[in-house]
Design a protein around this motif. Sequence first.
Motif, PDB file in Angstrom:
ATOM      1  N   GLY A 150    -147.561-130.072 -97.281  1.00  0.00           N
ATOM      2  CA  GLY A 150    -148.199-131.276 -97.808  1.00  0.00           C
ATOM      3  C   GLY A 150    -148.945-131.006 -99.100  1.00  0.00           C
ATOM      4  O   GLY A 150    -148.904-131.809-100.036  1.00  0.00           O
ATOM      5  N   LEU A 151    -149.631-129.853 -99.172  1.00  0.00           N
ATOM      6  CA  LEU A 151    -150.347-129.488-100.396  1.00  0.00           C
ATOM      7  C   LEU A 151    -149.381-129.295-101.562  1.00  0.00           C
ATOM      8  O   LEU A 151    -149.642-129.763-102.683  1.00  0.00           O
ATOM      9  CB  LEU A 151    -151.146-128.200-100.167  1.00  0.00           C
ATOM     10  N   VAL A 152    -148.273-128.612-101.319  1.00  0.00           N
ATOM     11  CA  VAL A 152    -147.296-128.383-102.382  1.00  0.00           C
ATOM     12  C   VAL A 152    -146.747-129.709-102.906  1.00  0.00           C
ATOM     13  O   VAL A 152    -146.628-129.920-104.118  1.00  0.00           O
ATOM     14  CB  VAL A 152    -146.152-127.479-101.873  1.00  0.00           C
ATOM     15  N   ASN A 153    -146.425-130.611-102.000  1.00  0.00           N
ATOM     16  CA  ASN A 153    -145.873-131.894-102.436  1.00  0.00           C
ATOM     17  C   ASN A 153    -146.916-132.800-103.053  1.00  0.00           C
ATOM     18  O   ASN A 153    -146.593-133.632-103.915  1.00  0.00           O
ATOM     19  CB  ASN A 153    -145.188-132.577-101.250  1.00  0.00           C
TER      20      ASN A 153
ATOM     21  N   LEU B 234    -157.264-122.517 -98.850  1.00  0.00           N
ATOM     22  CA  LEU B 234    -157.302-122.442-100.308  1.00  0.00           C
ATOM     23  C   LEU B 234    -157.938-121.157-100.809  1.00  0.00           C
ATOM     24  O   LEU B 234    -157.991-120.934-102.022  1.00  0.00           O
ATOM     25  CB  LEU B 234    -158.070-123.647-100.879  1.00  0.00           C
ATOM     26  N   ARG B 235    -158.428-120.330 -99.909  1.00  0.00           N
ATOM     27  CA  ARG B 235    -159.112-119.114-100.349  1.00  0.00           C
ATOM     28  C   ARG B 235    -158.161-118.094-100.961  1.00  0.00           C
ATOM     29  O   ARG B 235    -158.506-117.466-101.968  1.00  0.00           O
ATOM     30  CB  ARG B 235    -159.867-118.497 -99.163  1.00  0.00           C
ATOM     31  N   PRO B 236    -156.948-117.863-100.437  1.00  0.00           N
ATOM     32  CA  PRO B 236    -156.050-116.883-101.060  1.00  0.00           C
ATOM     33  C   PRO B 236    -155.679-117.281-102.486  1.00  0.00           C
ATOM     34  O   PRO B 236    -155.360-118.440-102.771  1.00  0.00           O
ATOM     35  CB  PRO B 236    -154.817-116.896-100.143  1.00  0.00           C
ATOM     36  N   ARG B 237    -155.711-116.304-103.364  1.00  0.00           N
ATOM     37  CA  ARG B 237    -155.400-116.565-104.767  1.00  0.00           C
ATOM     38  C   ARG B 237    -153.980-117.108-104.975  1.00  0.00           C
ATOM     39  O   ARG B 237    -153.780-118.013-105.801  1.00  0.00           O
ATOM     40  CB  ARG B 237    -155.594-115.276-105.574  1.00  0.00           C
TER      41      ARG B 237
ATOM     42  N   SER C 295    -152.893-116.576-116.368  1.00  0.00           N
ATOM     43  CA  SER C 295    -153.770-116.455-115.204  1.00  0.00           C
ATOM     44  C   SER C 295    -153.092-115.691-114.080  1.00  0.00           C
ATOM     45  O   SER C 295    -153.732-114.960-113.337  1.00  0.00           O
ATOM     46  CB  SER C 295    -154.173-117.852-114.706  1.00  0.00           C
ATOM     47  N   ARG C 296    -151.774-115.817-113.950  1.00  0.00           N
ATOM     48  CA  ARG C 296    -151.060-115.096-112.895  1.00  0.00           C
ATOM     49  C   ARG C 296    -151.002-113.600-113.186  1.00  0.00           C
ATOM     50  O   ARG C 296    -150.969-112.782-112.278  1.00  0.00           O
ATOM     51  CB  ARG C 296    -149.628-115.640-112.764  1.00  0.00           C
ATOM     52  N   LEU C 297    -150.954-113.239-114.458  1.00  0.00           N
ATOM     53  CA  LEU C 297    -150.824-111.836-114.813  1.00  0.00           C
ATOM     54  C   LEU C 297    -152.150-111.087-114.769  1.00  0.00           C
ATOM     55  O   LEU C 297    -152.171-109.866-114.894  1.00  0.00           O
ATOM     56  CB  LEU C 297    -150.229-111.713-116.226  1.00  0.00           C
TER      57      LEU C 297
ATOM     58  N   ARG D 118    -154.101-120.961-104.460  1.00  0.00           N
ATOM     59  CA  ARG D 118    -154.774-121.729-105.517  1.00  0.00           C
ATOM     60  C   ARG D 118    -153.924-121.812-106.778  1.00  0.00           C
ATOM     61  O   ARG D 118    -153.693-122.888-107.331  1.00  0.00           O
ATOM     62  CB  ARG D 118    -156.136-121.113-105.835  1.00  0.00           C
ATOM     63  N   PHE D 119    -153.469-120.649-107.247  1.00  0.00           N
ATOM     64  CA  PHE D 119    -152.687-120.648-108.474  1.00  0.00           C
ATOM     65  C   PHE D 119    -151.279-121.184-108.248  1.00  0.00           C
ATOM     66  O   PHE D 119    -150.668-121.730-109.173  1.00  0.00           O
ATOM     67  CB  PHE D 119    -152.638-119.232-109.059  1.00  0.00           C
TER      68      PHE D 119
END
Length: 465
Positions: free
Chosen positions: A403-406, A271-274, A454-456, A277-278
Amino acid sequence: MLIRERARPERIRSHPAAWRLAVATVCFGAFMGQLDASVVTLIFPSLRAEFGVSLTAVTWVSLAYLLTLVALLLPAGRLSDARGRKLLYLYGFVVFTAASASCALAPTLAVLIAVRVVQAAGAALMQANSVALVATSAPPGRLRTALGVQATAQALGLALGPLVGGALVTTLGWRWIFALNVPVGVITVVAGHYLLPRTRHRHSAPGFDWPGPVLLAAATSCTLLALSALSRAPVFPWRTIALLMVAAGAVAAFIAWQRRTSHPLLGPELLRPRPVRFGLAGALCGYLVLFGPLVLVPLVLTAHGSDALEAGLVLTWLPGGFALGAALAERTLPRAWGERARCTCGAAMGTAALAALCALPLTPTVLPPFLALLGLGLGVFIPANNALVMAAIPPRCSGTGGGLVNMARGTGTALGVALVALALQLPGTAVWPQPPHRAVLVLLAAAVITLTTSRLSRPAPVTSR
């Protein structure tokens, strides 16, 4: 055949279209999963009539499935990373198919609910590995295309569900809703054995984190039950507050345990990479925005005199637009655009559609083009967003990432349904002619705008695999 992962025949493995065959095989599961999710609610009246039970009891046919599925997605993905994603995916289809046959033969509602739990366990093995199998099968530079094809299959299942389900229920009966899964499951297991690749990168660990899944199941189950309770009450009853408190405690305990254990279910490094998380927040918001209107539109139209058939036809414009966007984005958008640019484009289209719906009357003539635009935006956004997540996750952890995505998708689905149901119970004011409908559309648009902003804020790393 399902004792260990076997390599594909050399003729298939060396074929230039081998990755397309693997993605097509996964699409069977993606299609059937969404088809099943979109038709089960249609059988509620038939179940009440046959078993003589209340609507509350019947809703557990869906709720038990959803609770089990969301709770098991991450453990299933973690186990697949260690034991083999192809093997666990095929196991999942065997369990799902056998449970579907049992659902079709269930003599009582209690048996049906129990078998639905087993069916959800099989679906968790399938869904946790579907994104991972697509991500590991796609060649470099084709990840977004492969995930777009999978998203198209999901959208088609979602769009055809009410039509196919309605035809089956009115002609053959509700049991055929589940019986339909059996032949498809058999075909997919055989096809998967020959067309899916073996797991090349595994994430071995000295042991399995058993407390982790228990804490995670407590957190997700209490959260989903609280959302379900909110959807039936305009205020926060004490049961809902208690469920939310238990969920918060379980989340805190899960985080603390993951930091302390030597073989965590969900390593903090994932979960550390941005982008991860986003991206997970994007998956949640994307399906919240998708399923919110799927609940809102039929309720609004039928309340203003439309029949169920007209409401269903209007609603198909949303998943239809989703399928079209996912299928054509790669061909129509500039090739130089990366995942972030495509996410921004899709979010902008969705925000424009929701803004228009906030200002216009929600009628059968006004809704179709804007629902189609919303679906197009989501069809562009979701595959690019999922590609961002999977590209930032190491290949040896692809099952956990899937699994996280779903999990995010399932939570967003439940949140979208609960948000709409809660908003429809808000009191009216002179400012909002239709305050509940407008309020939920504004909240959906705000979620998309916040995520896009937040993505920008900072460039993401290159996402090629």
